[in-house]
Design a protein around this motif. Structure first.
Motif, PDB file in Angstrom:
ATOM      1  N   MET A   1       0.777  -1.141   0.024  1.00 31.30           N
ATOM      2  CA  MET A   1      -0.028   0.134   0.160  1.00 31.30           C
ATOM      3  C   MET A   1       1.136   1.246   0.056  1.00 31.30           C
ATOM      4  O   MET A   1       1.889   1.455   0.777  1.00 31.30           O
ATOM      5  CB  MET A   1      -0.794   0.113   1.395  1.00 31.30           C
ATOM      6  N   SER A   2       0.722   2.301  -0.805  1.00 34.34           N
ATOM      7  CA  SER A   2       1.306   3.368  -0.983  1.00 34.34           C
ATOM      8  C   SER A   2       1.106   4.213   0.126  1.00 34.34           C
ATOM      9  O   SER A   2      -0.275   4.388   0.655  1.00 34.34           O
ATOM     10  CB  SER A   2       1.160   4.163  -2.227  1.00 34.34           C
ATOM     11  N   THR A   3       1.886   5.128   0.700  1.00 37.71           N
ATOM     12  CA  THR A   3       1.701   6.094   1.930  1.00 37.71           C
ATOM     13  C   THR A   3       1.894   7.466   1.311  1.00 37.71           C
ATOM     14  O   THR A   3       2.316   7.731   0.304  1.00 37.71           O
ATOM     15  CB  THR A   3       3.007   5.636   2.697  1.00 37.71           C
ATOM     16  N   VAL A   4       1.329   8.365   2.296  1.00 35.62           N
ATOM     17  CA  VAL A   4       0.852   9.688   1.940  1.00 35.62           C
ATOM     18  C   VAL A   4       0.852  10.677   2.950  1.00 35.62           C
ATOM     19  O   VAL A   4       0.414  10.142   3.967  1.00 35.62           O
ATOM     20  CB  VAL A   4      -0.340   9.865   0.694  1.00 35.62           C
ATOM     21  N   ILE A   5       1.209  11.914   2.626  1.00 41.00           N
ATOM     22  CA  ILE A   5       1.050  12.926   3.854  1.00 41.00           C
ATOM     23  C   ILE A   5       0.320  13.733   3.015  1.00 41.00           C
ATOM     24  O   ILE A   5       0.566  14.113   1.825  1.00 41.00           O
ATOM     25  CB  ILE A   5       2.551  13.559   4.315  1.00 41.00           C
ATOM     26  N   ILE A   6      -0.594  14.498   3.662  1.00 34.14           N
ATOM     27  CA  ILE A   6      -1.401  15.544   2.891  1.00 34.14           C
ATOM     28  C   ILE A   6      -1.536  16.753   3.879  1.00 34.14           C
ATOM     29  O   ILE A   6      -1.295  16.842   5.085  1.00 34.14           O
ATOM     30  CB  ILE A   6      -2.868  15.124   2.937  1.00 34.14           C
ATOM     31  N   ALA A   7      -1.275  17.844   3.284  1.00 36.74           N
ATOM     32  CA  ALA A   7      -1.205  19.379   3.763  1.00 36.74           C
ATOM     33  C   ALA A   7      -2.174  20.337   3.249  1.00 36.74           C
ATOM     34  O   ALA A   7      -1.887  20.465   2.059  1.00 36.74           O
ATOM     35  CB  ALA A   7       0.148  19.709   4.044  1.00 36.74           C
ATOM     36  N   LEU A  26      -4.909   4.546  -0.226  1.00 38.02           N
ATOM     37  CA  LEU A  26      -3.479   5.076   0.127  1.00 38.02           C
ATOM     38  C   LEU A  26      -3.654   5.071   1.839  1.00 38.02           C
ATOM     39  O   LEU A  26      -4.554   5.100   2.409  1.00 38.02           O
ATOM     40  CB  LEU A  26      -3.357   6.505   0.020  1.00 38.02           C
ATOM     41  N   GLN A  27      -2.598   4.988   2.361  1.00 41.08           N
ATOM     42  CA  GLN A  27      -2.391   5.050   3.827  1.00 41.08           C
ATOM     43  C   GLN A  27      -1.831   6.584   4.235  1.00 41.08           C
ATOM     44  O   GLN A  27      -0.707   6.773   3.658  1.00 41.08           O
ATOM     45  CB  GLN A  27      -1.434   3.918   4.298  1.00 41.08           C
ATOM     46  N   VAL A  28      -2.673   7.153   4.883  1.00 44.27           N
ATOM     47  CA  VAL A  28      -2.223   8.444   5.291  1.00 44.27           C
ATOM     48  C   VAL A  28      -1.376   8.316   6.800  1.00 44.27           C
ATOM     49  O   VAL A  28      -1.837   7.946   7.684  1.00 44.27           O
ATOM     50  CB  VAL A  28      -3.514   9.348   5.686  1.00 44.27           C
ATOM     51  N   LEU A  29      -0.077   8.968   6.677  1.00 49.33           N
ATOM     52  CA  LEU A  29       0.642   8.779   7.682  1.00 49.33           C
ATOM     53  C   LEU A  29       0.824  10.110   8.468  1.00 49.33           C
ATOM     54  O   LEU A  29       1.231  10.084   9.746  1.00 49.33           O
ATOM     55  CB  LEU A  29       2.174   8.549   6.872  1.00 49.33           C
ATOM     56  N   GLY A  30       0.237  11.092   8.005  1.00 49.00           N
ATOM     57  CA  GLY A  30      -0.100  12.259   8.993  1.00 49.00           C
ATOM     58  C   GLY A  30      -0.575  13.463   7.874  1.00 49.00           C
ATOM     59  O   GLY A  30      -0.769  13.503   6.674  1.00 49.00           O
ATOM     60  N   GLU A  31      -0.910  14.572   8.677  1.00 49.70           N
ATOM     61  CA  GLU A  31      -1.747  15.701   7.942  1.00 49.70           C
ATOM     62  C   GLU A  31      -1.113  17.063   8.732  1.00 49.70           C
ATOM     63  O   GLU A  31      -0.756  16.775   9.764  1.00 49.70           O
ATOM     64  CB  GLU A  31      -3.186  15.737   7.999  1.00 49.70           C
ATOM     65  N   ALA A  32      -0.829  18.171   7.823  1.00 54.56           N
ATOM     66  CA  ALA A  32      -0.509  19.048   8.312  1.00 54.56           C
ATOM     67  C   ALA A  32      -1.235  20.308   7.859  1.00 54.56           C
ATOM     68  O   ALA A  32      -1.976  20.359   6.843  1.00 54.56           O
ATOM     69  CB  ALA A  32       0.974  19.301   8.076  1.00 54.56           C
ATOM     70  N   PRO A  47       7.114   9.332   3.126  1.00 55.48           N
ATOM     71  CA  PRO A  47       6.011   8.670   2.215  1.00 55.48           C
ATOM     72  C   PRO A  47       6.289   8.658   0.843  1.00 55.48           C
ATOM     73  O   PRO A  47       7.184   9.184   0.295  1.00 55.48           O
ATOM     74  CB  PRO A  47       4.849   9.431   2.560  1.00 55.48           C
ATOM     75  N   ASP A  48       5.485   7.655   0.284  1.00 54.54           N
ATOM     76  CA  ASP A  48       5.700   7.587  -1.221  1.00 54.54           C
ATOM     77  C   ASP A  48       5.210   8.758  -1.867  1.00 54.54           C
ATOM     78  O   ASP A  48       5.842   9.230  -2.992  1.00 54.54           O
ATOM     79  CB  ASP A  48       4.691   6.491  -1.708  1.00 54.54           C
ATOM     80  N   LEU A  49       4.344   9.460  -1.402  1.00 58.54           N
ATOM     81  CA  LEU A  49       3.568  10.781  -2.158  1.00 58.54           C
ATOM     82  C   LEU A  49       3.299  11.769  -0.970  1.00 58.54           C
ATOM     83  O   LEU A  49       3.130  11.421   0.267  1.00 58.54           O
ATOM     84  CB  LEU A  49       2.247  10.343  -2.557  1.00 58.54           C
ATOM     85  N   ALA A  50       3.338  12.993  -1.375  1.00 61.80           N
ATOM     86  CA  ALA A  50       2.936  14.060  -0.478  1.00 61.80           C
ATOM     87  C   ALA A  50       2.002  15.215  -1.185  1.00 61.80           C
ATOM     88  O   ALA A  50       2.219  15.392  -2.304  1.00 61.80           O
ATOM     89  CB  ALA A  50       4.023  14.761  -0.013  1.00 61.80           C
ATOM     90  N   ILE A  51       0.824  15.066  -0.826  1.00 60.95           N
ATOM     91  CA  ILE A  51       0.121  16.160  -1.483  1.00 60.95           C
ATOM     92  C   ILE A  51      -0.360  17.414  -0.807  1.00 60.95           C
ATOM     93  O   ILE A  51      -0.655  17.192   0.530  1.00 60.95           O
ATOM     94  CB  ILE A  51      -1.592  15.407  -1.470  1.00 60.95           C
ATOM     95  N   VAL A  52       0.226  18.459  -1.227  1.00 61.19           N
ATOM     96  CA  VAL A  52       0.485  19.951  -0.469  1.00 61.19           C
ATOM     97  C   VAL A  52      -0.027  20.746  -1.223  1.00 61.19           C
ATOM     98  O   VAL A  52      -0.212  21.182  -2.327  1.00 61.19           O
ATOM     99  CB  VAL A  52       1.828  20.075   0.081  1.00 61.19           C
ATOM    100  N   ASP A  53      -0.998  21.801  -0.363  1.00 65.07           N
ATOM    101  CA  ASP A  53      -1.391  22.945  -0.861  1.00 65.07           C
ATOM    102  C   ASP A  53      -0.332  23.978  -1.307  1.00 65.07           C
ATOM    103  O   ASP A  53       0.628  23.876  -0.613  1.00 65.07           O
ATOM    104  CB  ASP A  53      -2.220  23.610   0.197  1.00 65.07           C
ATOM    105  N   LEU A  54      -0.654  24.716  -2.366  1.00 67.98           N
ATOM    106  CA  LEU A  54       0.332  25.753  -2.737  1.00 67.98           C
ATOM    107  C   LEU A  54       0.575  26.822  -1.758  1.00 67.98           C
ATOM    108  O   LEU A  54       1.798  27.364  -1.581  1.00 67.98           O
ATOM    109  CB  LEU A  54      -0.037  26.363  -4.346  1.00 67.98           C
ATOM    110  N   GLU A  55      -0.743  27.162  -1.421  1.00 67.10           N
ATOM    111  CA  GLU A  55      -0.616  28.657  -0.550  1.00 67.10           C
ATOM    112  C   GLU A  55      -0.906  27.994   0.983  1.00 67.10           C
ATOM    113  O   GLU A  55      -2.015  27.679   1.270  1.00 67.10           O
ATOM    114  CB  GLU A  55      -1.248  29.529  -0.757  1.00 67.10           C
ATOM    115  N   MET A  56       0.277  28.076   1.823  1.00 65.94           N
ATOM    116  CA  MET A  56       0.066  27.518   3.224  1.00 65.94           C
ATOM    117  C   MET A  56       0.879  28.588   4.208  1.00 65.94           C
ATOM    118  O   MET A  56       2.096  29.191   3.548  1.00 65.94           O
ATOM    119  CB  MET A  56       0.479  26.141   3.312  1.00 65.94           C
ATOM    120  N   PRO A  57       0.907  28.588   5.457  1.00 64.02           N
ATOM    121  CA  PRO A  57       1.530  29.414   6.206  1.00 64.02           C
ATOM    122  C   PRO A  57       2.864  28.766   6.411  1.00 64.02           C
ATOM    123  O   PRO A  57       3.144  27.656   6.316  1.00 64.02           O
ATOM    124  CB  PRO A  57       0.931  29.390   7.676  1.00 64.02           C
ATOM    125  N   LEU A  58       3.951  29.696   6.856  1.00 61.79           N
ATOM    126  CA  LEU A  58       5.466  29.280   6.962  1.00 61.79           C
ATOM    127  C   LEU A  58       5.950  28.780   5.685  1.00 61.79           C
ATOM    128  O   LEU A  58       7.231  29.491   5.612  1.00 61.79           O
ATOM    129  CB  LEU A  58       5.410  28.210   8.094  1.00 61.79           C
TER     130      LEU A  58
END
Length: 207
Positions: A1-7, A26-32, A47-58
Motif C-alpha cells: 500500500m502506498s503511503t501519503v502525507i497531506i497538507a 492510500l495509507q495516510v501517515l500524517g496531515e499538516a 512517504p511515497d507521496l505528499a499532496i500539499v497545498d500551494l499556499e500555506m503558512p510558513l
C-alpha cells in the motif's frame, strides 16, 4: 500500500482529501496545516507521496517541494491549488514535481492524477492546457523576436530601462524602442505598468 502525507491550511478541504485518498487505497501517515509541519512530516516518515497545498503558512507547497528535493528524499510531490498562473505550473514542472492539480477540478481529476503519479508519470491538470495553448499562440502570433524576449525576461525580473540597458550593454533609447514594440505587438496599455504585469504573469512563456 502506498503511503501519503497531506497538507492544507483549510481543514474542510484537508478532510475531503484525506477521505478521498483513503478510499482510493492510500495509507495516510500524517496531515499538516502549514508548510513547515508538512516538511517535517515528510522528513520523518518519507512517504511515497505528499499532496500539499500551494499556499500555506510558513512555507508554500513549492518551498516544501524544494526542501524535499534539497535533502534528497524520494517522496513524490503533488501540488493542490486554485492558481492557474502558467509560471507557477512551469516552476512546478522545473522542479520535476509529480503533479499540479487544480482544486476546482480535484474531484474529477484526483483519481487520474494518483493513477499516473503512482505509475511514475507526471500529471498536470488538463484545465491548464487551453490557457497555455492560448498564451503560447499569442506570443507566437505577436512575432516577438529573440531580442524582445530577452528584454521581457529582464522586465519580468523587475529591472527598469536603465538597468536593462546596462545588463545588455545597449542604450536606454534602444531598450525603450524594444519596450514600445513589444507593447504594440501584445496590444497592451501604454500608460500603465501593463508590460511588467504581463511579463511577470507569463514567465513560463518567456524563460
Amino acid at each position: 500500500m502506498s503511503t501519503v502525507i497531506i497538507a492544507d491550511d483549510h481543514p474542510l478541504f484537508l478532510k475531503g482529501v484525506r477521505s478521498f485518498v483513503e478510499e482510493y487505497g492510500l495509507q495516510v501517515l500524517g496531515e499538516a496545516f502549514n508548510g513547515h509541519d508538512a516538511f517535517e512530516l515528510i522528513k520523518a516518515h518519507e512517504p511515497d507521496l505528499a499532496i500539499v497545498d500551494l499556499e500555506m503558512p510558513l512555507m508554500t507547497g513549492l518551498e516544501v517541494a524544494k526542501e524535499v528535493k534539497t535533502v534528497g528524499l524520494g517522496t513524490k510531490i503533488i501540488i493542490l491549488t486554485f492558481h492557474k498562473e502558467i509560471y507557477l505550473a512551469q516552476e512546478a514542472d522545473n522542479l520535476n514535481l509529480s503533479g499540479y492539480l487544480l482544486k476546482e477540478f480535484a474531484i474529477e481529476e484526483m483519481k487520474r492524477c494518483l493513477d499516473q503519479v503512482i505509475a511514475g508519470q507526471q500529471f498536470f491538470s488538463e484545465n491548464l492546457y487551453p490557457k497555455i495553448t492560448e498564451e503560447f499562440s499569442l506570443l507566437t502570433d505577436a512575432k516577438i523576436t529573440p531580442s524582445e524576449k530577452k528584454i521581457l525576461r529582464l522586465i519580468a525580473e523587475g529591472l527598469d530601462t536603465r538597468q536593462i540597458a546596462k545588463r545588455l550593454f545597449i542604450s536606454d533609447r534602444t531598450v525603450e524602442k524594444h519596450r514600445s514594440n513589444i507593447i504594440q505587438k501584445l496590444q497592451l496599455d501604454k500608460k500603465t505598468n501593463a508590460l511588467l504585469l504581463w511579463a511577470q504573469k507569463n514567465k513560463g512563456l518567456i524563460f
